[in-house]
Motif scaffolding. Structure first.
Motif, PDB file in Angstrom:
ATOM      1  N   LYS A 167     -42.380  75.540   0.178  1.00  0.00           N
ATOM      2  CA  LYS A 167     -41.281  75.158  -0.668  1.00  0.00           C
ATOM      3  C   LYS A 167     -40.373  73.950  -0.103  1.00  0.00           C
ATOM      4  N   ILE A 168     -40.697  73.794   1.246  1.00  0.00           N
ATOM      5  CA  ILE A 168     -40.008  72.772   2.099  1.00  0.00           C
ATOM      6  C   ILE A 168     -40.359  71.375   1.934  1.00  0.00           C
ATOM      7  N   VAL A 169     -39.725  70.437   1.961  1.00  0.00           N
ATOM      8  CA  VAL A 169     -39.957  69.005   2.135  1.00  0.00           C
ATOM      9  C   VAL A 169     -39.386  68.389   3.270  1.00  0.00           C
ATOM     10  N   SER A 170     -39.910  68.373   4.093  1.00  0.00           N
ATOM     11  CA  SER A 170     -39.248  68.110   5.702  1.00  0.00           C
ATOM     12  C   SER A 170     -39.363  66.629   5.960  1.00  0.00           C
ATOM     13  N   LEU A 171     -38.237  66.017   6.448  1.00  0.00           N
ATOM     14  CA  LEU A 171     -37.945  64.752   6.780  1.00  0.00           C
ATOM     15  C   LEU A 171     -37.150  64.929   8.242  1.00  0.00           C
ATOM     16  N   THR A 172     -37.315  63.738   9.079  1.00  0.00           N
ATOM     17  CA  THR A 172     -36.521  63.620  10.265  1.00  0.00           C
ATOM     18  C   THR A 172     -35.545  62.588  10.123  1.00  0.00           C
ATOM     19  N   GLY A 173     -34.477  62.363  10.959  1.00  0.00           N
ATOM     20  CA  GLY A 173     -33.922  61.224  11.125  1.00  0.00           C
ATOM     21  C   GLY A 173     -34.498  59.856  11.378  1.00  0.00           C
ATOM     22  N   ASN A 174     -35.667  60.181  12.151  1.00  0.00           N
ATOM     23  CA  ASN A 174     -36.631  58.826  12.558  1.00  0.00           C
ATOM     24  C   ASN A 174     -37.306  58.262  11.290  1.00  0.00           C
ATOM     25  N   ASP A 175     -37.426  59.089  10.089  1.00  0.00           N
ATOM     26  CA  ASP A 175     -37.875  58.672   9.054  1.00  0.00           C
ATOM     27  C   ASP A 175     -37.036  57.668   8.498  1.00  0.00           C
TER      28      ASP A 175
END
Length: 402
Positions: free
Chosen positions: A69-77
């Protein structure tokens, strides 16, 4: 049921099913799981999690939310894109652009008055909108987890905060994760989000909490370890459950405990040293240390060197790194403590290194860190205190070959 292997028990890079340890938040004496669940249940609020690197912030989200259920992003994206919703849609695999085909049928008459049916196909391009993305997340009960938010460009951080202000009012669920000392000012100090934040501060792991990972894990493998053995593992783990998982897995590998059924207990603490050295082989901080040891440009001048207790001569920057790596291993060192470590290392009662020299050198090292890529941003020198932001860096500094 198949016998559990050490790789089933100790999982440094994924969710540790058998060695997940729930912790209590000292602020309210509730578990972090309950606090995160309460935050997610509060409609119209954005959740901000701040805590040291490698302390299980992402694993906490996986435990409470569920990995599916997680859509994961990082600041680098967001380094190469300033369109927040485009990046989110791409990661969630929502079509940004497509074609909608429609067919229209109509009748006409020829010269002899026969009726002819004709069909015309229309193709219309569409772009997924912010509202469509929000509805997709809500419809599928998804949560956006934005990790390492501090790595997003500063100006974009404030734009993201602006975008999220409206989105959370429409029940779009977001968790933003950042490091302390690089606190996400765009979120926590944003007046537009005041009163709409659920704040969770993750505290560094204590040794007794880290011990539970080792004790629980080796018990699952039917192997006894003493409290003193577990304590030593915890100290070397530098407040990081990920590092504890990794050291225990390395120890299991070099002891061959999956295949040797005669091993019922582990007591020799020298095995821990070997496990730490073995584990450091997998870490890639050699270039980071090399760059820090080189320090700023000398413009052709020779730096002054100092002799340490083993007879080796090093300059001030190598000396500082050596002092940071000394016992006891800690991730936050005050200037006074660092000066004491330097004094114990130096092989001279006359040629001491002045505290101001250490302070100035740390400032120059911080300039190098600030001007370098994220992998080099391993510590922060602030208010006469060194904050090690990446425990794996300190671990490599203690056990790696460089």
């Amino acid at each position: 049921m198949c016998k559990l292997q050490s790789s089933d028990i100790f999982k440094p890079g994924t969710f540790p099913e058998y060695t997940y340890i729930s912790r209590l938040s000292s602020e309210l004496n509730y578990s972090y799981e309950i606090r995160l669940q309460q935050a997610l249940n509060t409609s119209g609020y954005l959740t901000s999690i701040i805590g040291p690197s490698k302390t299980g912030k992402t694993v906490l989200c996986e435990k409470v939310i569920g990995q599916d259920k997680i859509v994961s992003l990082t600041g680098n994206d967001f380094k190469n894109s300033n369109d927040f919703w485009s990046v989110v849609a791409k990661r969630a695999e929502i079509a940004l652009e497509g074609e909608q085909t429609e067919m229209d049928t109509y009748e006409s008459h020829n010269q002899i008055n026969n009726t002819i049916r004709r069909s015309v196909t229309f193709k219309e391009k569409y772009l997924s909108s912010k509202e469509a993305i929000i509805n997709y997340f809500k419809g599928n009960n998804l949560v956006l987890v934005l990790d390492d938010f501090h790595y997003a460009p500063t100006e974009l951080q404030f734009d993201i905060a602006y975008q999220l202000k409206d989105a959370i009012r429409k029940e779009f669920k977001v968790v933003i994760i950042s490091l302390p000392h690089r606190a996400d000012d765009a979120i926590r100090k944003n007046p537009d989000l005041s009163g709409r934040l659920s704040l969770i501060n993750i505290e560094p792991w204590q040794t007794h909490e880290l011990r539970e990972i080792a004790i629980t894990g080796f018990n699952k493998l039917n192997i006894d370890i003493s409290d003193a053995f577990a304590e030593r593992l915890a100290v070397e783990s530098l407040t990081s459950p990920q590092l504890m998982q990794s050291i225990c897995l390395s120890l299991s590998t070099i002891q061959n405990i999956d295949l040797d059924s005669n091993i019922k207990s582990i007591e020799d603490e020298s095995i821990i040293d070997n496990s730490c050295k073995f584990n450091a082989l997998n870490l890639n901080y050699k270039d980071v240390i090399k760059k820090l040891k080189e320090g700023p440009s000398t413009r052709g001048q020779q730096r002054k060197t100092y002799e340490i207790m083993n007879g080796q001569k090093v300059d001030i920057y190598s000396f500082i790194l050596r002092a940071i790596a000394e016992n006891p291993p800690i991730i936050s060192i005050h200037l006074e403590e660092l000066k004491n470590r330097v004094d114990k290392l130096i092989n001279s009662t006359v040629n001491r290194i002045d505290k101001n020299k250490i302070r100035d050198s740390l400032g120059k090292l911080q300039d190098i860190v600030n001007d370098s890529e994220p992998i080099y941003q391993v510590f922060e020198w602030k208010d006469n205190q060194i904050y090690v932001l990446d425990p794996l860096f300190l671990f490599y500094l203690r056990w790696g070959k460089y």
